[in-house]
Design a protein around this motif. Structure first.
Motif, PDB file in Angstrom:
ATOM      1  N   LYS A  98       0.830  -1.205   0.000  1.00 45.67           N
ATOM      2  CA  LYS A  98       0.000   0.000   0.000  1.00 45.67           C
ATOM      3  C   LYS A  98       0.865   1.255   0.000  1.00 45.67           C
ATOM      4  O   LYS A  98       0.569   2.234  -0.699  1.00 45.67           O
ATOM      5  N   THR A  99       1.931   1.241   0.788  1.00 47.62           N
ATOM      6  CA  THR A  99       2.875   2.361   0.814  1.00 47.62           C
ATOM      7  C   THR A  99       3.736   2.387  -0.440  1.00 47.62           C
ATOM      8  O   THR A  99       3.964   3.444  -1.039  1.00 47.62           O
ATOM      9  N   ILE A 100       4.175   1.203  -0.865  1.00 45.38           N
ATOM     10  CA  ILE A 100       5.133   1.108  -1.965  1.00 45.38           C
ATOM     11  C   ILE A 100       4.541   1.610  -3.274  1.00 45.38           C
ATOM     12  O   ILE A 100       5.250   2.191  -4.103  1.00 45.38           O
ATOM     13  N   ILE A 101       3.258   1.407  -3.488  1.00 44.19           N
ATOM     14  CA  ILE A 101       2.620   1.908  -4.707  1.00 44.19           C
ATOM     15  C   ILE A 101       2.835   3.409  -4.846  1.00 44.19           C
ATOM     16  O   ILE A 101       3.120   3.920  -5.938  1.00 44.19           O
ATOM     17  N   TRP A 102       2.749   4.132  -3.729  1.00 46.05           N
ATOM     18  CA  TRP A 102       2.900   5.592  -3.780  1.00 46.05           C
ATOM     19  C   TRP A 102       4.359   6.029  -3.747  1.00 46.05           C
ATOM     20  O   TRP A 102       4.738   7.004  -4.404  1.00 46.05           O
ATOM     21  N   THR A 103       5.207   5.324  -2.989  1.00 40.74           N
ATOM     22  CA  THR A 103       6.630   5.677  -3.026  1.00 40.74           C
ATOM     23  C   THR A 103       7.211   5.381  -4.406  1.00 40.74           C
ATOM     24  O   THR A 103       8.061   6.121  -4.899  1.00 40.74           O
ATOM     25  N   ASP A 104       6.744   4.319  -5.046  1.00 38.77           N
ATOM     26  CA  ASP A 104       7.208   4.016  -6.404  1.00 38.77           C
ATOM     27  C   ASP A 104       6.762   5.084  -7.396  1.00 38.77           C
ATOM     28  O   ASP A 104       7.484   5.396  -8.356  1.00 38.77           O
ATOM     29  N   TRP A 105       5.573   5.624  -7.187  1.00 34.25           N
ATOM     30  CA  TRP A 105       5.084   6.705  -8.052  1.00 34.25           C
ATOM     31  C   TRP A 105       6.032   7.902  -7.971  1.00 34.25           C
ATOM     32  O   TRP A 105       6.432   8.462  -8.999  1.00 34.25           O
ATOM     33  N   LEU A 106       6.394   8.269  -6.741  1.00 31.67           N
ATOM     34  CA  LEU A 106       7.327   9.383  -6.551  1.00 31.67           C
ATOM     35  C   LEU A 106       8.693   9.060  -7.140  1.00 31.67           C
ATOM     36  O   LEU A 106       9.301   9.882  -7.843  1.00 31.67           O
TER      37      LEU A 106
END
Length: 496
Positions: free
Chosen positions: A176-184
């Protein structure tokens, strides 16, 4: 001044990752959030982040350096990659969604049995943890050279620090966190790539048209090779190897598929795969163009390039292109490396907990949910420690081109997975489940023997086509150990 400058850039970047982790973990830290992000991810967010996961820090460094030895022929493989993404979108994803899987190796349990299921999971764990460690090693080595050697920090402390940071921002909510950190991270590394090309062109006195002309007229701009079948760069060998490498390293890889399975439905997941698969082509072409420009820049300035291809971009960025390019380069490789490593850590934890330990849903039981979370967190720590050990082993062995090592290793470790899925989807074979692990181990061993034989007798160096041979030997082995009632129709879930 340079080490402190780089360190400040890294610390500022990591601060952003920790902030994203805080925001995404406030509303969900249970196992469903960690494993599948509660199946609530937007497909376009996942797709953009997947570009970074697929590229990795190794691509950022190795692909431009590779131009010095094989020109731009890597694009033949990239074209094969896109064909592989089509297979994933329209063959594998419908199967995974129909079975409502948490990990994709659950299909092997349904089709062949528990031993086959465990075999697939173990081969993924082996493949992913070694491949991810190789990718992280290269970035850790570069950071050690640019920053931590000057500060007197031992390499092992650098490695532990990198793994610890990834663990800190991913241990609560995982995917759940990684999806957004990967986006950044994808946004940052694409920006870094474009800015490095722009800065390099500016220093060489080239506008956009000049860059296009310089790349086009360079002897290293060669993309296609049809002349010699024995060459590892032959188009057909590269194209089909690229297609099947994508199928196994993405479509049969829990790390890559875990993010796709967080999408709300199959249609969104397919749009995700096709869109980031398409983006992969121009992205790699830009990396290769950067490689051509680096060689021209070195020639123009009479710079002696290092013999190791992976050191070309780091050396030029740190010693000859100024602090602006250096800062951009550091952000780019760290972003690309972390976007690959964090998802690998989460997927390895997921696969081990679900596939190997047999973790089941708590179904509302608070006591079982607490036990599952505790088990998952312990697993997360143990796998992080294994990462450290493997990186130190790779450091002791060394390699001229990490990306070549990763693809070669994939030909051996992902071959049995390819064979298992081909047999499951497109044959009626019913192998004896208890013998499947032996076939999966025997196939790579036979491939290694075949490679030695071809080199010794025919002086023929095998390339990534070894993946196809490996998968074919696995299917042959499954046929040999199949029961006599092979004509019995497979279960409804075994074919599309």
């Amino acid at each position: 001044m340079q080490p402190m400058y780089v360190l400040i850039v890294i610390v500022a970047y990591l601060g952003m990752l920790m902030f994203i982790s805080y925001l995404t973990s406030r509303k969900g830290t249970n196992n469903d959030a960690f494993f599948r992000a509660n199946r609530s991810s937007k497909w376009y967010v996942v797709a953009f982040g997947m570009i970074g996961t697929s590229i990795s820090g190794v691509t950022f460094i190795s692909v431009p350096g590779w131009v010095s030895t094989i020109d731009m022929t890597y694009m033949q493989m990239v074209l094969g990659f896109f064909s592989g993404y089509l297979v994933i979108a329209y063959v594998l994803l419908p199967l995974y969604y129909r079975l409502n899987l948490t990990t994709i190796y659950g299909y092997l349990d349904t089709r062949f049995g528990s031993k086959s299921y465990k075999t697939g999971a173990w081969f993924f764990l082996l493949s992913k943890i070694v491949g991810a460690a190789a990718r992280l090693y290269l970035v850790a080595f570069i950071l050690q050279s640019l920053v931590f050697n000057a500060l007197g920090v031992p390499f092992i402390i650098t490695v532990i620090g990198i793994i610890l940071i990834i663990w800190l921002y991913s241990f609560k909510s995982g995917i759940k966190t990684i999806i957004w950190t990967d986006w950044l991270q994808t946004l940052l590394f694409i920006t870094a790539l474009v800015l490095i090309v722009w800065q390099l062109a500016t220093q060489m006195g080239l506008d956009f048209g000049g860059v296009v002309t310089a790349v086009k007229e360079s002897p290293h701009s060669r993309i296609f090779e049809f002349d010699s079948w024995s060459s590892t760069q032959n188009f057909f060998k590269q194209f089909f190897s690229g297609m099947f490498i994508t199928i196994v390293m993405t479509g049969l890889d829990q790390d890559q598929m875990q993010k796709n399975l967080t999408c709300k439905n199959l249609k969104d997941a397919q749009k995700n795969v096709i869109s980031y698969g398409f983006a992969f082509v121009p992205m790699n072409f830009l990396f290769l163009s950067l490689g051509v420009l680096l060689l021209l820049f070195a020639q123009q300035n009479n710079i002696m390039l290092p013999e190791v291809a992976d050191q070309i971009l780091p050396m030029l960025a740190s010693e000859h292109m100024g602090p602006t390019v250096l800062g951009i380069f550091i952000v780019g490789i760290v972003a690309a490396a972390f976007s690959s490593a964090d998802s690998a850590l989460a997927s390895l934890t997921t696969s081990y907990c679900v596939d190997i330990l047999g973790m089941k849903s708590s179904n509302g039981s608070e006591e079982l949910e607490k036990k599952n979370i505790r088990t998952r967190r312990i697993t997360h720590v143990v796998i992080s420690a294994v990462f450290v050990v493997l990186i130190m082993i790779i450091h002791a062995i060394g390699s001229d081109s990490i990306i070549n090592v990763i693809y070669t290793m994939a030909s051996y470790t992902y071959g049995p997975l390819l064979g298992l899925y081909i047999a499951g989807l497109y044959t009626k074979l019913k192998p004896m489940d208890k013998l499947v692990p032996y076939i999966a181990i025997a196939a790579p061993i036979l491939c290694y023997g075949l490679e030695l034989l071809m080199m010794h007798v025919y002086n023929y160096k095998m390339g990534y086509e070894m993946l196809l041979i490996n998968g074919g030997l696995t299917v042959l082995g499954l046929w040999i150990i199949s029961l006599r009632n092979n004509n019995t129709a497979p279960s409804p879930t075994s074919r599309l």
